[in-house]
Design a protein around this motif. Sequence first.
Motif, PDB file in Angstrom:
ATOM      1  N   ALA A 203       0.824  -1.211   0.000  1.00 30.63           N
ATOM      2  CA  ALA A 203       0.000   0.000   0.000  1.00 30.63           C
ATOM      3  C   ALA A 203       0.856   1.258   0.000  1.00 30.63           C
ATOM      4  N   ASP A 204       0.322   2.310  -0.644  1.00 30.44           N
ATOM      5  CA  ASP A 204       0.881   3.665  -0.594  1.00 30.44           C
ATOM      6  C   ASP A 204       2.365   3.686  -0.950  1.00 30.44           C
ATOM      7  N   SER A 205       2.741   2.889  -1.949  1.00 33.19           N
ATOM      8  CA  SER A 205       4.135   2.780  -2.344  1.00 33.19           C
ATOM      9  C   SER A 205       4.323   3.243  -3.790  1.00 33.19           C
ATOM     10  N   VAL A 206       5.569   3.533  -4.136  1.00 29.65           N
ATOM     11  CA  VAL A 206       5.950   3.896  -5.492  1.00 29.65           C
ATOM     12  C   VAL A 206       6.857   2.796  -6.024  1.00 29.65           C
ATOM     13  N   LEU A 207       6.452   2.166  -7.123  1.00 31.40           N
ATOM     14  CA  LEU A 207       7.221   1.090  -7.752  1.00 31.40           C
ATOM     15  C   LEU A 207       7.565   1.547  -9.162  1.00 31.40           C
ATOM     16  N   ALA A 208       8.844   1.705  -9.452  1.00 24.74           N
ATOM     17  CA  ALA A 208       9.267   2.270 -10.737  1.00 24.74           C
ATOM     18  C   ALA A 208      10.442   1.492 -11.289  1.00 24.74           C
ATOM     19  N   SER A 209      10.452   1.323 -12.627  1.00 27.60           N
ATOM     20  CA  SER A 209      11.552   0.591 -13.245  1.00 27.60           C
ATOM     21  C   SER A 209      11.612   0.924 -14.724  1.00 27.60           C
ATOM     22  N   ASP A 210      12.732   0.545 -15.360  1.00 28.67           N
ATOM     23  CA  ASP A 210      12.850   0.701 -16.809  1.00 28.67           C
ATOM     24  C   ASP A 210      12.351  -0.574 -17.491  1.00 28.67           C
ATOM     25  N   ASP A 211      13.247  -1.521 -17.802  1.00 26.02           N
ATOM     26  CA  ASP A 211      12.826  -2.763 -18.463  1.00 26.02           C
ATOM     27  C   ASP A 211      12.821  -3.943 -17.502  1.00 26.02           C
ATOM     28  N   LYS A 212      12.777  -3.668 -16.223  1.00 29.16           N
ATOM     29  CA  LYS A 212      12.802  -4.728 -15.216  1.00 29.16           C
ATOM     30  C   LYS A 212      11.433  -4.887 -14.580  1.00 29.16           C
ATOM     31  N   HIS A 213      11.190  -6.057 -14.035  1.00 30.37           N
ATOM     32  CA  HIS A 213       9.965  -6.296 -13.273  1.00 30.37           C
ATOM     33  C   HIS A 213      10.277  -6.117 -11.788  1.00 30.37           C
ATOM     34  N   VAL A 214       9.392  -5.402 -11.098  1.00 31.33           N
ATOM     35  CA  VAL A 214       9.523  -5.204  -9.657  1.00 31.33           C
ATOM     36  C   VAL A 214       8.325  -5.850  -8.971  1.00 31.33           C
ATOM     37  N   THR A 215       8.591  -6.680  -7.956  1.00 29.24           N
ATOM     38  CA  THR A 215       7.535  -7.262  -7.140  1.00 29.24           C
ATOM     39  C   THR A 215       7.706  -6.776  -5.708  1.00 29.24           C
ATOM     40  N   ALA A 216       6.614  -6.283  -5.129  1.00 28.10           N
ATOM     41  CA  ALA A 216       6.632  -5.843  -3.734  1.00 28.10           C
ATOM     42  C   ALA A 216       5.549  -6.615  -2.984  1.00 28.10           C
ATOM     43  N   ILE A 217       5.920  -7.162  -1.842  1.00 27.46           N
ATOM     44  CA  ILE A 217       4.995  -7.984  -1.055  1.00 27.46           C
ATOM     45  C   ILE A 217       5.013  -7.517   0.401  1.00 27.46           C
ATOM     46  N   GLY A 218       3.844  -7.187   0.916  1.00 25.49           N
ATOM     47  CA  GLY A 218       3.696  -6.909   2.340  1.00 25.49           C
ATOM     48  C   GLY A 218       4.419  -5.666   2.823  1.00 25.49           C
ATOM     49  N   VAL A 219       4.499  -4.649   1.993  1.00 27.18           N
ATOM     50  CA  VAL A 219       5.159  -3.417   2.432  1.00 27.18           C
ATOM     51  C   VAL A 219       4.205  -2.251   2.233  1.00 27.18           C
ATOM     52  N   GLU A 220       4.522  -1.135   2.849  1.00 31.66           N
ATOM     53  CA  GLU A 220       3.734   0.083   2.657  1.00 31.66           C
ATOM     54  C   GLU A 220       4.637   1.300   2.815  1.00 31.66           C
ATOM     55  N   ASN A 221       4.207   2.384   2.179  1.00 31.63           N
ATOM     56  CA  ASN A 221       4.936   3.663   2.243  1.00 31.63           C
ATOM     57  C   ASN A 221       6.407   3.484   1.875  1.00 31.63           C
ATOM     58  N   LEU A 222       6.636   2.800   0.755  1.00 28.45           N
ATOM     59  CA  LEU A 222       7.995   2.505   0.329  1.00 28.45           C
ATOM     60  C   LEU A 222       8.183   2.969  -1.111  1.00 28.45           C
TER      61      LEU A 222
END
Length: 330
Positions: free
Chosen positions: A278-297
């Motif tokens: 929740a409430d996170s920013v996930l950014a990348s170029d040609d890569k995949h990003v997985t975020a699990i169980g985090v917030e405000n990150l």
Amino acid sequence: MDTVALLLAGGTGTRLYPASRSDRPKQFLTLDGERSLLRRTADRVGFADHVYVATREAYADRVRDIVPEAGVLVEPAAKDTGPALAYATHRIREQVGSCTVLCLPSDHRVDGDFEPTARTALAAARDGFLATVGVEPTRPATGYGYIEPGAAHDGYREVAAFHEKPDADTARRYVERGWLWNAGMFAWAPDAFLAAARDGPLAPLVDALDAGDPERGFAAVESVSVDYSVMEATDQAAVVPADFDWDDLGSWDALARVRDTDADGNAVLGDALAIDTADSVLASDDKHVTAIGVENLVVAAYDDRVLVVPRGESQRVRDAVRELRETDLF
């Protein structure tokens, strides 16, 4: 009298590392759409008679590709906005003559009709003021300077005082008093600006520019912002309230303000999967990003670099860049 739009494109945007690097500064990124921030800024000033871009030598060819209609002014050295604007304004006066200059950062986001505010700032410049644009705050931000408005004119006000970036409690008081964010957008007549610059730390540069020796002038001055070197010292400063929505896209947490977010408040740029996040920013170029169980990150992955930082501490990315620069890793 001709109007000149001057776009500043010499910085690197350190707080958006690792998307922004020394060879890929923020103004060339497409963080909020298909066009780069620089191209969007150039499109915003189509009403101007002339367009110039001030940049450093390493970026000049890229600027010419993105804004082919502009004149490119290459700064002899990177020494912050004070020397950059003194140099560019002097060159514009040589090439255009009598005019008013609208100076804009090339890495800001503007939503709404920009032209009316710009024309009011240019009118203030024709009245002899060094005008700046003030944005009505949407929150008590600590990352911006504030402007205390003074006496009213037709569409703009004199500046009673400039105030540096405050702490959180002070920012709340500034917002309650109706003070404005300093957006770093300016308008002036070259003669008025250069006369004011000659009264402060930029005097050796202005003298050297008059003598046709900009390299000597840049060597004679320190890096200094135009706010400190000119605007805060002059008694001819005016502020025009902005009639548009604005964000300087200065750090990763800004991405959540300018992009659509999912049901959990996550802003995604690139390919990402968010699970119980929740409430996170996930950014990348040609890569995949997985975020699990985090917030405000913030998780940003570009090239061979990954940044992880609490969203509320996005401003601290500049601390990492400072250390990376010492080892030539930026």
